[in-house]
Design an enzyme around this catalytic site. Sequence first.
Site, PDB file in Angstrom:
ATOM      1  N   ASN A 162       0.861  -1.183   0.000  1.00 43.18           N
ATOM      2  CA  ASN A 162       0.000   0.000   0.000  1.00 43.18           C
ATOM      3  C   ASN A 162       0.899   1.235   0.000  1.00 43.18           C
ATOM      4  O   ASN A 162       1.360   1.701   1.042  1.00 43.18           O
ATOM      5  CB  ASN A 162      -0.917  -0.007   1.223  1.00 43.18           C
ATOM      6  CG  ASN A 162      -1.940  -1.118   1.152  1.00 43.18           C
ATOM      7  OD1 ASN A 162      -2.914  -1.032   0.424  1.00 43.18           O
ATOM      8  ND2 ASN A 162      -1.697  -2.188   1.904  1.00 43.18           N
ATOM      9  N   GLU A 163       1.163   1.740  -1.188  1.00 35.82           N
ATOM     10  CA  GLU A 163       2.099   2.833  -1.374  1.00 35.82           C
ATOM     11  C   GLU A 163       1.450   4.175  -1.014  1.00 35.82           C
ATOM     12  O   GLU A 163       0.229   4.248  -0.799  1.00 35.82           O
ATOM     13  CB  GLU A 163       2.571   2.861  -2.829  1.00 35.82           C
ATOM     14  CG  GLU A 163       3.317   1.612  -3.276  1.00 35.82           C
ATOM     15  CD  GLU A 163       4.755   1.546  -2.762  1.00 35.82           C
ATOM     16  OE1 GLU A 163       5.107   2.287  -1.825  1.00 35.82           O
ATOM     17  OE2 GLU A 163       5.540   0.734  -3.299  1.00 35.82           O
ATOM     18  N   PRO A 164       2.259   5.255  -0.923  1.00 31.29           N
ATOM     19  CA  PRO A 164       1.685   6.577  -0.679  1.00 31.29           C
ATOM     20  C   PRO A 164       0.532   6.871  -1.633  1.00 31.29           C
ATOM     21  O   PRO A 164       0.609   6.604  -2.840  1.00 31.29           O
ATOM     22  CB  PRO A 164       2.882   7.508  -0.936  1.00 31.29           C
ATOM     23  CG  PRO A 164       4.066   6.686  -0.541  1.00 31.29           C
ATOM     24  CD  PRO A 164       3.731   5.288  -0.978  1.00 31.29           C
TER      25      PRO A 164
END
Length: 639
Positions: A162-164
């Site tokens: 879950n990236e920025p």
Amino acid sequence: MPRLNLLEETRYEKLPVTVYPDQQIASVEVARRIATLIKSKQQQNENAVLGLATGVTPIKVYAELVRLHRDEGLSFKNVITFNLDEYYPMKPDAVQSYVTFMNENLFDHIDIDKANVHIPDGTLDVDAVAAFCLNYEKQIEELGGLDLQILGIGRTGHIGFNEPGSAPNSGTRLVTLDDLTRSDASRDFGGKENVPTKAITMGIGTIFKAREIILMAWNQKKAPIIKKAVEGEISGEVPATYLQLSDHVEFILDEDAASELTRFDTPWLVKDCVWDNQLKKKAVIWLALELGKPILKLTEEDYNTHGMAQLAVEQGPAYNINIDIFNQIQHTITGWPGGKPNADDSQRPERANPARKRSIVFSPHPDDDVISMGGTFIRLVDQGHDVHVAYQTSGNTAVWDDDVLRYVEFAIDFNHSIGEDTAKLQGLYEEMRKFIDSKLPNQIDTQEIRNVKGFIRKTEAISGARYAGLQDDHIHFMALPFYETGKTKKNTVGEADIQLTIDLLQKVKPQQIFAAGDFADPHGTHIVCFNIIVAALNRLKETEEWVKDCWLWMYRGAWHEFATHEIEMAVPLSPQEVIRKRNAIFKHQSQKDTPVFPGDDAREFWVRAEDRNRDTARLYDLLGLAEYEAMEAFVRFKF
């Protein structure tokens, strides 16, 4: 500790944090908690549903779970697992796949029913991914949700993948990986260009539904993002901050990962302190830089309004503290890294005697010597010391394949020019070219290719050391066996590594050793090489008298510098010396421009080194000391 005091210490922390001395102790504790959950569920004749993570962080947890199964009979028959993520696309038998990782580190060594193992499928057609993700969520829900989810954290603040920018209610889905995430994975894939751009990951919303969440983080590299996740504002730019909203989360850290939290980094802001000299120096430097004032201009009011009233009362007045710390920092500065002959050395970092010292510069890779302490290296030689350099590893994994072909082509042409038969070399060249053309990411090179890569780095190192002023008999190539695997994963240190180091030390009997103390090296080679040196010295000190008079100085490489309060010797460099150091680094042509493993810093190594050295000098200047062009910094290791 009274509860009130603990709450005061942790008032900047927005979620529960437990800190252990090191990752081994922490990992054993996490494994114990998992085992307790499994046993509790067994007693109730229920399944334990676990969310599992991959990467370096949980490896020791899995190793302890395997030990508990093997030695203490812990059964995993009632365990159902769901892994957080998988690269996409990814074949399950690929070396880099999380299926391979989980099998090698856990599943192949315990009695879990493989039908109870769930890992996102990296082989799906893209139009089948969405349905798979919905079913993944459904399977978790039908089992009553996750009992426990373990997490690591990426340097972007990602949990799972879950990236920025990820939403707090996101579910399992296909995502695009952040560039930094791909850079961090590049070593496993033989280059960032081989790292998949996408992954299937559980969402933050999925993770949130777990009845218990444990996020683990180890080492100094994770400290900045841990501070943001624990003390920062909730933001999609740092997905881990969403965990602040959970009532069921705990961060488990080692001391290095926790080191930038307020209670450890600037403890005077949250509690009364035991003011030893190191903490006092750190606090005064912090105060000066925080206010943009030289140390000698700090006032009582500055101390009182920035959490340091206790120090001023106990050891003040403030001006006396200022003078003490200023003098201590000033005494670290020396233009004589081997000691100044016939000088009073009571306030100098190095001894005056012997005036001509035998020194060894240990370099983990064939360029760390000039990148990290090239100016000091050259100055030691210029000042007449008996300097040796020891290259601990070949560095042969960090050479581009096309460089191999270029050098062999040169050898063929050279042999032809002097009338030598080139048939055998030409045949070897054709085999190399065929191998390289069909080479898979991270495939181990043939021995011949590895040899050529090692020769390239060896000749560059010789050139750099000669430029520094060394004769060939003072240049040593150790080729420590732990490194020579041909792949990024190295062997464990063996007796041969230590004995080779002992042999060299006995030959030189140095009064002074310089070694890489940059344990933030993302490849791990520096700390392994350092520990080998310490192990060798600890053995030798039992029988060799000269070891008692041998000082070990740590330098740092291309990744980080020592904090100003830690520095015990600062060697200033003139503008001309900066250029000489740069020229020595330039001898390492295979590492110039874009090296094979640059880490997350896009700058060339010589630029990193100069910027770091100038930053060190700038900080000394800001504190009110003399203004130099650049400085190389060292800390003495007491063994």
